[in-house]
Structures are given as C-alpha cells and as structure tokens.
Scaffold this motif. Sequence first.
Motif, PDB file in Angstrom:
ATOM      1  N   THR A  17       0.849  -1.180   0.000  1.00  0.00           N
ATOM      2  CA  THR A  17       0.000   0.000   0.000  1.00  0.00           C
ATOM      3  C   THR A  17       0.886   1.232   0.000  1.00  0.00           C
ATOM      4  OG1 THR A  17      -0.053   0.231   2.383  1.00  0.00           O
ATOM      5  CG2 THR A  17      -1.648  -1.268   1.428  1.00  0.00           C
ATOM      6  N   THR A  18       0.294   2.364  -0.236  1.00  0.00           N
ATOM      7  CA  THR A  18       1.057   3.611  -0.213  1.00  0.00           C
ATOM      8  C   THR A  18       1.247   4.114   1.200  1.00  0.00           C
ATOM      9  OG1 THR A  18      -0.986   4.848  -0.451  1.00  0.00           O
ATOM     10  CG2 THR A  18       0.166   4.256  -2.471  1.00  0.00           C
ATOM     11  N   LEU A  19       0.655   3.405   2.145  1.00  0.00           N
ATOM     12  CA  LEU A  19       0.749   3.816   3.535  1.00  0.00           C
ATOM     13  C   LEU A  19       2.007   3.251   4.166  1.00  0.00           C
ATOM     14  CD1 LEU A  19      -0.763   5.190   5.900  1.00  0.00           C
ATOM     15  CD2 LEU A  19      -1.713   2.947   6.410  1.00  0.00           C
ATOM     16  N   CYS A  20       2.730   4.056   4.878  1.00  0.00           N
ATOM     17  CA  CYS A  20       3.925   3.592   5.580  1.00  0.00           C
ATOM     18  C   CYS A  20       3.526   3.160   6.977  1.00  0.00           C
ATOM     19  CB  CYS A  20       4.958   4.716   5.658  1.00  0.00           C
ATOM     20  SG  CYS A  20       6.461   4.256   6.534  1.00  0.00           S
ATOM     21  N   VAL A  21       3.881   1.926   7.340  1.00  0.00           N
ATOM     22  CA  VAL A  21       3.575   1.419   8.667  1.00  0.00           C
ATOM     23  C   VAL A  21       4.817   1.559   9.538  1.00  0.00           C
ATOM     24  CG1 VAL A  21       2.891  -0.589  10.005  1.00  0.00           C
ATOM     25  CG2 VAL A  21       1.906  -0.209   7.753  1.00  0.00           C
ATOM     26  N   TYR A  22       4.693   2.266  10.631  1.00  0.00           N
ATOM     27  CA  TYR A  22       5.825   2.471  11.521  1.00  0.00           C
ATOM     28  C   TYR A  22       5.858   1.357  12.545  1.00  0.00           C
ATOM     29  CZ  TYR A  22       5.863   7.151   9.576  1.00  0.00           C
ATOM     30  OH  TYR A  22       5.920   8.204   8.727  1.00  0.00           O
ATOM     31  N   LEU A  23       6.992   0.698  12.651  1.00  0.00           N
ATOM     32  CA  LEU A  23       7.132  -0.413  13.582  1.00  0.00           C
ATOM     33  C   LEU A  23       7.728   0.080  14.888  1.00  0.00           C
ATOM     34  CD1 LEU A  23       8.402  -3.138  11.141  1.00  0.00           C
ATOM     35  CD2 LEU A  23       6.085  -2.704  11.942  1.00  0.00           C
ATOM     36  N   ALA A  24       7.009   0.954  15.541  1.00  0.00           N
ATOM     37  CA  ALA A  24       7.467   1.459  16.836  1.00  0.00           C
ATOM     38  C   ALA A  24       6.259   1.679  17.716  1.00  0.00           C
ATOM     39  CB  ALA A  24       8.233   2.768  16.666  1.00  0.00           C
ATOM     40  N   TYR A 128       7.892 -22.916  21.673  1.00  0.00           N
ATOM     41  CA  TYR A 128       7.479 -21.520  21.560  1.00  0.00           C
ATOM     42  C   TYR A 128       7.788 -20.984  20.165  1.00  0.00           C
ATOM     43  CZ  TYR A 128       7.234 -21.589  26.681  1.00  0.00           C
ATOM     44  OH  TYR A 128       6.927 -21.881  27.981  1.00  0.00           O
ATOM     45  N   LEU A 129       6.868 -20.181  19.633  1.00  0.00           N
ATOM     46  CA  LEU A 129       7.084 -19.488  18.370  1.00  0.00           C
ATOM     47  C   LEU A 129       7.473 -18.046  18.661  1.00  0.00           C
ATOM     48  CD1 LEU A 129       4.101 -20.738  16.168  1.00  0.00           C
ATOM     49  CD2 LEU A 129       6.357 -21.771  16.513  1.00  0.00           C
ATOM     50  N   ASP A 130       8.533 -17.580  18.008  1.00  0.00           N
ATOM     51  CA  ASP A 130       8.993 -16.200  18.170  1.00  0.00           C
ATOM     52  C   ASP A 130       8.069 -15.289  17.357  1.00  0.00           C
ATOM     53  OD1 ASP A 130      10.241 -13.758  18.220  1.00  0.00           O
ATOM     54  OD2 ASP A 130      12.238 -14.526  17.745  1.00  0.00           O
ATOM     55  N   ILE A 131       7.114 -14.664  18.044  1.00  0.00           N
ATOM     56  CA  ILE A 131       6.108 -13.846  17.354  1.00  0.00           C
ATOM     57  C   ILE A 131       6.414 -12.357  17.467  1.00  0.00           C
ATOM     58  CG2 ILE A 131       4.302 -15.569  17.696  1.00  0.00           C
ATOM     59  CD1 ILE A 131       3.231 -13.604  19.918  1.00  0.00           C
ATOM     60  N   THR A 132       7.637 -12.008  17.830  1.00  0.00           N
ATOM     61  CA  THR A 132       7.978 -10.599  18.039  1.00  0.00           C
ATOM     62  C   THR A 132       7.630  -9.756  16.818  1.00  0.00           C
ATOM     63  OG1 THR A 132       9.829 -11.390  19.395  1.00  0.00           O
ATOM     64  CG2 THR A 132       9.806  -9.054  18.813  1.00  0.00           C
ATOM     65  N   GLU A 133       8.109 -10.169  15.627  1.00  0.00           N
ATOM     66  CA  GLU A 133       7.837  -9.389  14.422  1.00  0.00           C
ATOM     67  C   GLU A 133       6.382  -9.494  13.979  1.00  0.00           C
ATOM     68  OE1 GLU A 133      10.759 -11.119  14.586  1.00  0.00           O
ATOM     69  OE2 GLU A 133      12.118  -9.402  14.621  1.00  0.00           O
ATOM     70  N   LEU A 134       5.764 -10.647  14.229  1.00  0.00           N
ATOM     71  CA  LEU A 134       4.374 -10.816  13.822  1.00  0.00           C
ATOM     72  C   LEU A 134       3.464  -9.840  14.559  1.00  0.00           C
ATOM     73  CD1 LEU A 134       2.748 -12.734  11.942  1.00  0.00           C
ATOM     74  CD2 LEU A 134       2.148 -14.013  13.993  1.00  0.00           C
ATOM     75  N   ILE A 135       3.746  -9.602  15.833  1.00  0.00           N
ATOM     76  CA  ILE A 135       2.963  -8.630  16.600  1.00  0.00           C
ATOM     77  C   ILE A 135       3.139  -7.240  16.011  1.00  0.00           C
ATOM     78  CG2 ILE A 135       2.704  -7.533  18.857  1.00  0.00           C
ATOM     79  CD1 ILE A 135       3.618 -10.179  20.098  1.00  0.00           C
ATOM     80  N   GLN A 136       4.374  -6.895  15.679  1.00  0.00           N
ATOM     81  CA  GLN A 136       4.628  -5.598  15.060  1.00  0.00           C
ATOM     82  C   GLN A 136       3.895  -5.488  13.731  1.00  0.00           C
ATOM     83  OE1 GLN A 136       8.852  -4.872  14.783  1.00  0.00           O
ATOM     84  NE2 GLN A 136       9.249  -5.955  16.688  1.00  0.00           N
ATOM     85  N   LEU A 137       3.947  -6.563  12.971  1.00  0.00           N
ATOM     86  CA  LEU A 137       3.338  -6.592  11.651  1.00  0.00           C
ATOM     87  C   LEU A 137       1.849  -6.270  11.705  1.00  0.00           C
ATOM     88  CD1 LEU A 137       3.670  -7.366   8.629  1.00  0.00           C
ATOM     89  CD2 LEU A 137       3.196  -9.713   9.301  1.00  0.00           C
ATOM     90  N   ALA A 138       1.187  -6.751  12.753  1.00  0.00           N
ATOM     91  CA  ALA A 138      -0.246  -6.516  12.906  1.00  0.00           C
ATOM     92  C   ALA A 138      -0.541  -5.204  13.620  1.00  0.00           C
ATOM     93  CB  ALA A 138      -0.877  -7.671  13.672  1.00  0.00           C
ATOM     94  N   GLY A 139       0.501  -4.400  13.902  1.00  0.00           N
ATOM     95  CA  GLY A 139       0.286  -3.132  14.582  1.00  0.00           C
ATOM     96  C   GLY A 139      -0.002  -3.286  16.054  1.00  0.00           C
ATOM     97  N   GLY A 140       0.407  -4.404  16.640  1.00  0.00           N
ATOM     98  CA  GLY A 140       0.095  -4.664  18.035  1.00  0.00           C
ATOM     99  C   GLY A 140       1.117  -4.086  18.990  1.00  0.00           C
TER     100      GLY A 140
END
Length: 625
Positions: A17-24, A128-140
């Motif tokens: 998308t043209t939208l930038c998602v900030y991972l912070a 355990y699954l390392d979901i660190t990036e997945l949470i960020q990906l969903a904006g969590g």
Amino acid sequence: MKLPWYPLSLFSISLTTTLCVYLAIGNPQPEEAVNLNLSATIAPVEASNSIQQGQAIILNGKTYKIPWTQWQQGDKTRIGISDIGAMNLLGLELLSTDDPSLQPVRWFGTNSNQPLPILARFIAPYRYLDITELIQLAGGQLQVNNNTLELNFPIAQINNIRQGNQTWGKRIVLEVDRPTVWQISQAKGHGVVMISGKASATKLSNYGASSSPKPLVNTDEDDLGSPVSQTPESSLFSLEDTGNLTKVHVDLPTAHGLNVFSLSNPNRIVIDVRADGMVPKEIVWTPGIIWRQQLVTINNGRKKTTFPVNWLEIDQRSPRISLKPITTNFNGQTGTAPLVTTAQKWRAAAAINGGFFNRNNQLPLGAIRQDNNWLSSPILGRGAIGWDDKGQVYLNRLALRETITTATGNNIPIAFLNSGYIKAGVSRYTSEWGQSYTPLSDNEIIIVVENNQVIYQQQARKAKSQSYPIPKNGYLLTIRKNAVASSLLSPGTNLTLQSNTIPTEFNQLSHILGAGPLLISNRRIIVNAVSEQFSKGFQKQKASRSAIGVTKRGTIMLVAVHTRVGGSGASLDEMAQIMQSLGATDALNLDGGSSTGLVLGGQLIDRSPVTAARVHNGIGVFVNP
C-alpha cells in the motif's frame, strides 16, 4: 515493562500500500486497509537465555491460559508463545515442517505456497514461536507484567460479509480492513468464531445479531450428534456484538466442523463449514515427537468410510523422550480433571486420556502401574499396554495374581489391588491409594497389616461412613460379602504376600496402563470386547475413540478419532482398521466418548475444550533436558 520494537531480524517485509507502517510503539495506526506481502529471510539464531515465563496472556482485555516466554537474543528482547496456543489465540495456521526449529505459518499476507517461517525454540514442556515481528506486523503492542503477557491489537473493521454454497458445504467470508486475530470454539451443533473486529449496525441487523446466543456446552456423554448426516441450512450464522469483539455464531450440521483461515488482497477471514475440513499436516514438533492429522479411509463392508484423525508418533527409544501414566491426584487415586490440567501439572509435553474410571466416585477401573508401583490393579482380564524406559513395549490381556499365605498355610487370593471395582472377595489397598481407605460397600471387614503382620480388625457398617488409615509400612485388606472367614486374619497373624502378572512379560515393565479391548495383535485385528467382559452394546457402539499402538519401527502412536465424514463416530472394528491403516502392528483401545482427548504443548489438538469431559488418568509424554 514495555518492550521496544526492534528492526526486523527474521523477515523482510514489503508493504503493497502507499501507507507507511511504523514499527514502533506509540506510532499512529493506519486508518485505511493494509495489505501485507511477506517474503521471509531467516536470520541466524544466536545463543539466547530465557529471562521470564508465564502461563497467562491478556489479549485485548481478555485473559487466556497460554504459556509464553521472554528471552534475550543478542541485544534484543524476544517474545514467544506456545505454538498450539498461538494457533488458537491468534488464528495462525501451522503448516507441515520437518524442522522443529522452524514453523511455517499462513496468516493474511501469506499463503501455503509462500508461508511465513517463524523461528521456534523448545523449552520443556512447550515449543514456543517467536512472534515478536508478527505482533509488530499486525500493529500490536505488548507489555509484560510479572507472569502475564499483555497483547493489544488494533480493532479491525468488518467491511463486508457474504456466504455461499459449495459442493462440500457452506463458506462465510468476512472482509476486514486490516490483519486481525480470532479464536474458535465449537460443540455439537454450534460453533463460534470470535473476531477482534467491529461490524456496522446495519450488518449486525442484516445478520440477526444474537442477544441470547446458544451456550457452548456438551450435554451428552459423547459429542457426536445424530448418526444421520444433515445438510447446512440456507442461513446458518448470526452476529453478536460484544464491544471490540464480534462473534460469528454458526449452526453446525451433524458431523460438520469449522475450518477458519485468512487471505489477503483484500484481507479476509474465511469460515468453511464442512464435514471433511481437516487439513492434512505433519509437524516434527521436537525430536522424538511428530504431530500428524489426516483423513483416513477404510473399507466398511461394501463402501468406503473416511475419518479425520489426529495422532502423535512418539519415539520412546530416544534418550530425550519418556512416557508414564499420569493421574489427577498426586496424593491418592480419587479425582478427575481436564486432561490439559493434568498434563500441565505433570509438565508433560503431550498426553492422551487413558483407562476407564467411575465418574461418580472418581476412582480407577483398570490397571495403572507407574514406576513399578501399582496405583490400581487390572480388572476382568482386559487389554493393557506395558513399557519401560529402555524402549520395550508389550500389549496383551492382563491379570494380576496376588496371594496372601498365613503362617498356618492358608492361601487367600486377593481379588483387586487399589481398585474402585467392587466385587465379593478380598481387596488390598496400599499408600498409593491415599492416606486412608473409606469402605466402598456396606459391611466390609477392615484388616490392617503392618510389617507383614495383622495388627487390627474391625467390622465396618455403612459405606463411606468412616475412614481407616493405610500404614506406610504395610497395607489394608477389606473383606466384602464375607467371602473369606475373618478368623483366618485375626490380629497377630503373620502373612506372606506373593504377586505376579499374567502373562509374566508384564512383570518386568515399570509402566502399565489398562483399558481395552485389544484392537490389533501382531498386525492382525483381534477385537473381541465380550471376551474382555464388555457388554455387547459396547462392542457395537459408535463413538469418539482414543487408542495407543506400536509401529513396526517400534515407535508409539497416540491416536484420537471423533466423527466420520458426514456421520457418527467409529466402532471398535473401525478403530482397529484405522490403527492398522496408520501402521500399527499392535494396538489397544482406550477410554473414549467425551473422555477422548489428545494434548500437545498444553492445548487440546483434537477437539474444542468445551466438549471434553474430565478424566481420571492418561499417558504423559515427557521431553527430558
């Protein structure tokens, strides 16, 4: 503490998308639809140390009992959720893998041809699954508070809903403006998909928002429904608004279930209602444990019948893997609990329900031997499985022959040991039964033996009216129905005890669990429930089934089966055919019906928890350091 977001080390992500998602943490979330296209690159795994663990996760304000862990990897803090827990909590679809350290998943911007690989790490008893990036990906956002992990995801907007007929059943599609999470719960005739999203008032009205939804309970002993298959109704679902959670209530035809997955472009949650919805998978969960689910077709007379099957293959010869019977109560034999609870209490990585028991008094009705100690003796010559920690396994019909000999040469047979089975004769109870014994029938004669000598005798009256301590350096005898003259066991009488199994092969095995009937012996189906003193009705009954088997490779199979595609459960003969099709050379039927349950990583993998009954015992699988 709040965890900072770090640059992605596991995935390279491109946004379409043209939208930038900030991972912070703290950056504003997008208001328009987000579609994610993921291409994965695996980063090297650095040495890591677990710094905190817990058993509770709060997701958008609701608490779930799911294991999680936090660890340090280099200068970064990582978060892991148990794999089955992540599947049930977030809606991840776990795909087949032969690498236990890498778990491919499908979730929105991925598909089965280009799955999202997530690193996995095993800390017994969980993977355990390392979901660190997945949470960020969903904006969590996430936060750790003591032993609780808090996850908060933006609430999605449900933009469109449609349903359609398919050759195999019904499909419901919900379009959402962003990736979101969901959970599933289902019982006989009814299922619920709980989506972290909101639907408009118009959509709630169009789809009959439910103010009094059906309760998700299993009121029957079994969860099978009518043996006659039905077709889905034209309108099979309704919506319920519960704030930030939209519940999709689905009416399930007989033997149908929910298969839920996500798609992208646009973001969609797809709910399939079908009888054959099981997706085949084979996951090497940890070395020595393989999780499989598949459709198994057997010949049933002149027609073929297909069953969805969940099973685990266990290599008990591995030095890291061991099995033992597990019971609800550490301090005695009275009690029942959900199989998941018992497995967690024992810290078992996996478990299957075990032998029969009395649901009223919660006492065992069959053989349980753990670490060479008889917790409960076999009854009625029924089938049993025995094994040791060296990989030896033996299946056969089992009896325990115990005899007490007095100093004057009188031989007194013992009918049962630590058993809830009531029959005329002499029964023996040891400290494995508990600290005390309460008569199970009226007018029992209680005899206390210490150091091989009778020290006490008393006539009990009403059942359950008084408890008698069981000596740690001896045992307690009870005479029922005056089957033996109590004068033979008067105080001061010296006793000698002899104990042997029939067949004698069981004597050398440290662990034994009995159930029955035997299904397969030496590759041949030998089902004969009547010979093991089950009723003729039990022989013909179609129900949910659990079984344990051995393959020609020497591995152990733990198998759970519920309904056939479009119909009722499995008969004993059908269960034997299923086990044979899976490769069993020997197999034993376990307790079934609502007791049937298969646990992996702290979660049931064969059924929804709301349909599972409490059980007395099971077989636990342990992964040693």
